[in-house]
Design a protein around this motif. Structure first.
Motif, PDB file in Angstrom:
ATOM      1  N   VAL A   6       4.872  -7.274 -13.139  1.00  0.00           N
ATOM      2  CA  VAL A   6       4.485  -5.867 -13.170  1.00  0.00           C
ATOM      3  C   VAL A   6       5.651  -5.002 -12.709  1.00  0.00           C
ATOM      4  O   VAL A   6       5.901  -3.923 -13.258  1.00  0.00           O
ATOM      5  N   ALA A   7       6.407  -5.460 -11.733  1.00  0.00           N
ATOM      6  CA  ALA A   7       7.528  -4.689 -11.195  1.00  0.00           C
ATOM      7  C   ALA A   7       8.691  -4.578 -12.183  1.00  0.00           C
ATOM      8  O   ALA A   7       9.511  -3.671 -12.071  1.00  0.00           O
ATOM      9  N   MET A   8       8.759  -5.456 -13.162  1.00  0.00           N
ATOM     10  CA  MET A   8       9.885  -5.476 -14.104  1.00  0.00           C
ATOM     11  C   MET A   8       9.691  -4.575 -15.318  1.00  0.00           C
ATOM     12  O   MET A   8      10.564  -4.487 -16.172  1.00  0.00           O
ATOM     13  N   ARG A   9       8.584  -3.888 -15.433  1.00  0.00           N
ATOM     14  CA  ARG A   9       8.342  -3.065 -16.613  1.00  0.00           C
ATOM     15  C   ARG A   9       7.741  -1.726 -16.212  1.00  0.00           C
ATOM     16  O   ARG A   9       7.259  -1.547 -15.105  1.00  0.00           O
ATOM     17  N   ARG A  10       7.769  -0.811 -17.166  1.00  0.00           N
ATOM     18  CA  ARG A  10       7.098   0.464 -16.930  1.00  0.00           C
ATOM     19  C   ARG A  10       5.606   0.228 -17.003  1.00  0.00           C
ATOM     20  O   ARG A  10       5.111  -0.458 -17.880  1.00  0.00           O
ATOM     21  N   ASN A  11       4.893   0.821 -16.091  1.00  0.00           N
ATOM     22  CA  ASN A  11       3.446   0.643 -16.043  1.00  0.00           C
ATOM     23  C   ASN A  11       2.769   2.002 -16.098  1.00  0.00           C
ATOM     24  O   ASN A  11       3.252   2.962 -15.515  1.00  0.00           O
ATOM     25  N   GLY A  12       1.659   2.045 -16.793  1.00  0.00           N
ATOM     26  CA  GLY A  12       0.930   3.297 -16.829  1.00  0.00           C
ATOM     27  C   GLY A  12      -0.058   3.380 -17.968  1.00  0.00           C
ATOM     28  O   GLY A  12      -0.443   2.380 -18.576  1.00  0.00           O
ATOM     29  N   ILE A  13      -0.444   4.601 -18.253  1.00  0.00           N
ATOM     30  CA  ILE A  13      -1.425   4.925 -19.280  1.00  0.00           C
ATOM     31  C   ILE A  13      -0.678   5.568 -20.441  1.00  0.00           C
ATOM     32  O   ILE A  13       0.142   6.467 -20.243  1.00  0.00           O
ATOM     33  N   MET A  14      -0.970   5.138 -21.667  1.00  0.00           N
ATOM     34  CA  MET A  14      -0.310   5.726 -22.833  1.00  0.00           C
ATOM     35  C   MET A  14      -0.723   7.189 -22.982  1.00  0.00           C
ATOM     36  O   MET A  14      -1.922   7.492 -23.053  1.00  0.00           O
ATOM     37  N   PRO A  15       0.246   8.101 -23.047  1.00  0.00           N
ATOM     38  CA  PRO A  15      -0.099   9.516 -23.268  1.00  0.00           C
ATOM     39  C   PRO A  15      -0.741   9.705 -24.648  1.00  0.00           C
ATOM     40  O   PRO A  15      -0.347   9.066 -25.622  1.00  0.00           O
ATOM     41  N   PHE A  16      -1.714  10.592 -24.708  1.00  0.00           N
ATOM     42  CA  PHE A  16      -2.438  10.812 -25.957  1.00  0.00           C
ATOM     43  C   PHE A  16      -1.519  11.354 -27.046  1.00  0.00           C
ATOM     44  O   PHE A  16      -1.666  11.007 -28.219  1.00  0.00           O
ATOM     45  N   ASP A  17      -0.542  12.188 -26.692  1.00  0.00           N
ATOM     46  CA  ASP A  17       0.400  12.706 -27.693  1.00  0.00           C
ATOM     47  C   ASP A  17       1.217  11.577 -28.323  1.00  0.00           C
ATOM     48  O   ASP A  17       1.495  11.602 -29.524  1.00  0.00           O
ATOM     49  N   LEU A  18       1.616  10.586 -27.531  1.00  0.00           N
ATOM     50  CA  LEU A  18       2.332   9.429 -28.082  1.00  0.00           C
ATOM     51  C   LEU A  18       1.426   8.666 -29.040  1.00  0.00           C
ATOM     52  O   LEU A  18       1.847   8.263 -30.123  1.00  0.00           O
ATOM     53  N   TYR A  19       0.174   8.502 -28.668  1.00  0.00           N
ATOM     54  CA  TYR A  19      -0.759   7.800 -29.534  1.00  0.00           C
ATOM     55  C   TYR A  19      -0.932   8.549 -30.867  1.00  0.00           C
ATOM     56  O   TYR A  19      -0.948   7.926 -31.930  1.00  0.00           O
ATOM     57  N   LYS A  20      -1.052   9.866 -30.820  1.00  0.00           N
ATOM     58  CA  LYS A  20      -1.189  10.641 -32.061  1.00  0.00           C
ATOM     59  C   LYS A  20       0.023  10.433 -32.968  1.00  0.00           C
ATOM     60  O   LYS A  20      -0.114  10.318 -34.180  1.00  0.00           O
ATOM     61  N   LYS A  21       1.221  10.338 -32.386  1.00  0.00           N
ATOM     62  CA  LYS A  21       2.427  10.079 -33.176  1.00  0.00           C
ATOM     63  C   LYS A  21       2.372   8.686 -33.797  1.00  0.00           C
ATOM     64  O   LYS A  21       2.743   8.501 -34.957  1.00  0.00           O
ATOM     65  N   ILE A  22       1.900   7.710 -33.043  1.00  0.00           N
ATOM     66  CA  ILE A  22       1.783   6.350 -33.569  1.00  0.00           C
ATOM     67  C   ILE A  22       0.851   6.328 -34.779  1.00  0.00           C
ATOM     68  O   ILE A  22       1.170   5.744 -35.815  1.00  0.00           O
ATOM     69  N   VAL A  23      -0.290   6.988 -34.678  1.00  0.00           N
ATOM     70  CA  VAL A  23      -1.237   7.050 -35.800  1.00  0.00           C
ATOM     71  C   VAL A  23      -0.596   7.763 -36.995  1.00  0.00           C
ATOM     72  O   VAL A  23      -0.718   7.304 -38.137  1.00  0.00           O
ATOM     73  N   ALA A  24       0.092   8.842 -36.741  1.00  0.00           N
ATOM     74  CA  ALA A  24       0.756   9.573 -37.828  1.00  0.00           C
ATOM     75  C   ALA A  24       1.805   8.691 -38.505  1.00  0.00           C
ATOM     76  O   ALA A  24       1.909   8.677 -39.744  1.00  0.00           O
ATOM     77  N   ASP A  25       2.566   7.950 -37.721  1.00  0.00           N
ATOM     78  CA  ASP A  25       3.586   7.071 -38.293  1.00  0.00           C
ATOM     79  C   ASP A  25       2.962   5.956 -39.127  1.00  0.00           C
ATOM     80  O   ASP A  25       3.453   5.629 -40.209  1.00  0.00           O
ATOM     81  N   PHE A  26       1.876   5.369 -38.647  1.00  0.00           N
ATOM     82  CA  PHE A  26       1.217   4.314 -39.415  1.00  0.00           C
ATOM     83  C   PHE A  26       0.528   4.884 -40.657  1.00  0.00           C
ATOM     84  O   PHE A  26       0.339   4.165 -41.641  1.00  0.00           O
ATOM     85  N   SER A  27       0.154   6.129 -40.623  1.00  0.00           N
ATOM     86  CA  SER A  27      -0.522   6.749 -41.775  1.00  0.00           C
ATOM     87  C   SER A  27       0.380   6.855 -42.989  1.00  0.00           C
ATOM     88  O   SER A  27      -0.112   6.951 -44.114  1.00  0.00           O
ATOM     89  N   ILE A  28       1.683   6.865 -42.793  1.00  0.00           N
ATOM     90  CA  ILE A  28       2.599   6.988 -43.937  1.00  0.00           C
ATOM     91  C   ILE A  28       3.138   5.629 -44.401  1.00  0.00           C
ATOM     92  O   ILE A  28       3.954   5.574 -45.311  1.00  0.00           O
ATOM     93  N   MET A  29       2.659   4.548 -43.817  1.00  0.00           N
ATOM     94  CA  MET A  29       3.055   3.212 -44.263  1.00  0.00           C
ATOM     95  C   MET A  29       2.472   2.961 -45.656  1.00  0.00           C
ATOM     96  O   MET A  29       1.429   3.512 -46.015  1.00  0.00           O
ATOM     97  N   PRO A  30       3.134   2.120 -46.445  1.00  0.00           N
ATOM     98  CA  PRO A  30       2.649   1.858 -47.809  1.00  0.00           C
ATOM     99  C   PRO A  30       1.261   1.224 -47.880  1.00  0.00           C
ATOM    100  O   PRO A  30       0.542   1.434 -48.854  1.00  0.00           O
ATOM    101  N   HIS A  31       0.895   0.424 -46.880  1.00  0.00           N
ATOM    102  CA  HIS A  31      -0.397  -0.256 -46.880  1.00  0.00           C
ATOM    103  C   HIS A  31      -1.070  -0.076 -45.529  1.00  0.00           C
ATOM    104  O   HIS A  31      -0.453   0.364 -44.567  1.00  0.00           O
TER     105      HIS A  31
END
Length: 137
Positions: free
Chosen positions: A51-76
């Motif tokens: 746990v000490a060797m990595r960043r720990n926390g809660i994914m921000p909702f804005d980052l999640y929205k970007k992830i969904v947007a990025d996957f939305s433009i994938m071919p499949h």
């Protein structure tokens, strides 16, 4: 209530070597929270050194929205999207919105939520049950 056995492995597997390179990931494992409310000795979140060797926390909702947007433009569509890798996803206060956005955007054929269940309460259970997830464990 009787629990019935269900095979969870994908029956329509494709050999990766025959499919590479792929233009869309087959499996995506998101960690809405890489923190956990338990300290199991078989899990990375149970080892203080890990746990000490990595960043720990809660994914921000804005980052999640970007992830969904990025996957939305994938071919499949992604074949399977799993909400959980190392942490407890229900620790993220936006988890219902995140799951709902994944379902509504149709970016994945199958959407799973894996949880240890300690955060489940009747109100949250009702919201999760209404999302249209494929497997709730």
């Amino acid at each position: 209530m009787k629990i019935h056995y269900q095979e969870l492995r994908d029956k329509q597997r494709s050999p990766l070597a025959d499919s590479a390179p792929i233009d869309t990931p087959w499996l995506v494992m998101l960690d809405p929270a890489n923190l956990c409310n338990m300290r199991c000795n078989f899990c990375p979140t149970g080892f203080k050194e890990q746990v000490a060797m990595r960043r720990n926390g809660i994914m921000p909702f804005d980052l999640y929205k970007k992830i969904v947007a990025d996957f939305s433009i994938m071919p499949h569509r992604i074949r399977k999207m799993v909400f959980c890798k190392d942490g407890e996803p229900l620790l993220n206060k936006h988890i219902v919105e995140m799951l709902g956005m994944a379902v509504d955007s149709k970016i994945a054929d199958t959407i799973w939520l894996r949880t240890n269940g300690l955060q489940l309460k009747p109100e949250l259970n009702t919201k999760l049950a209404g999302l249209g997830l494929d497997v709730k464990t």
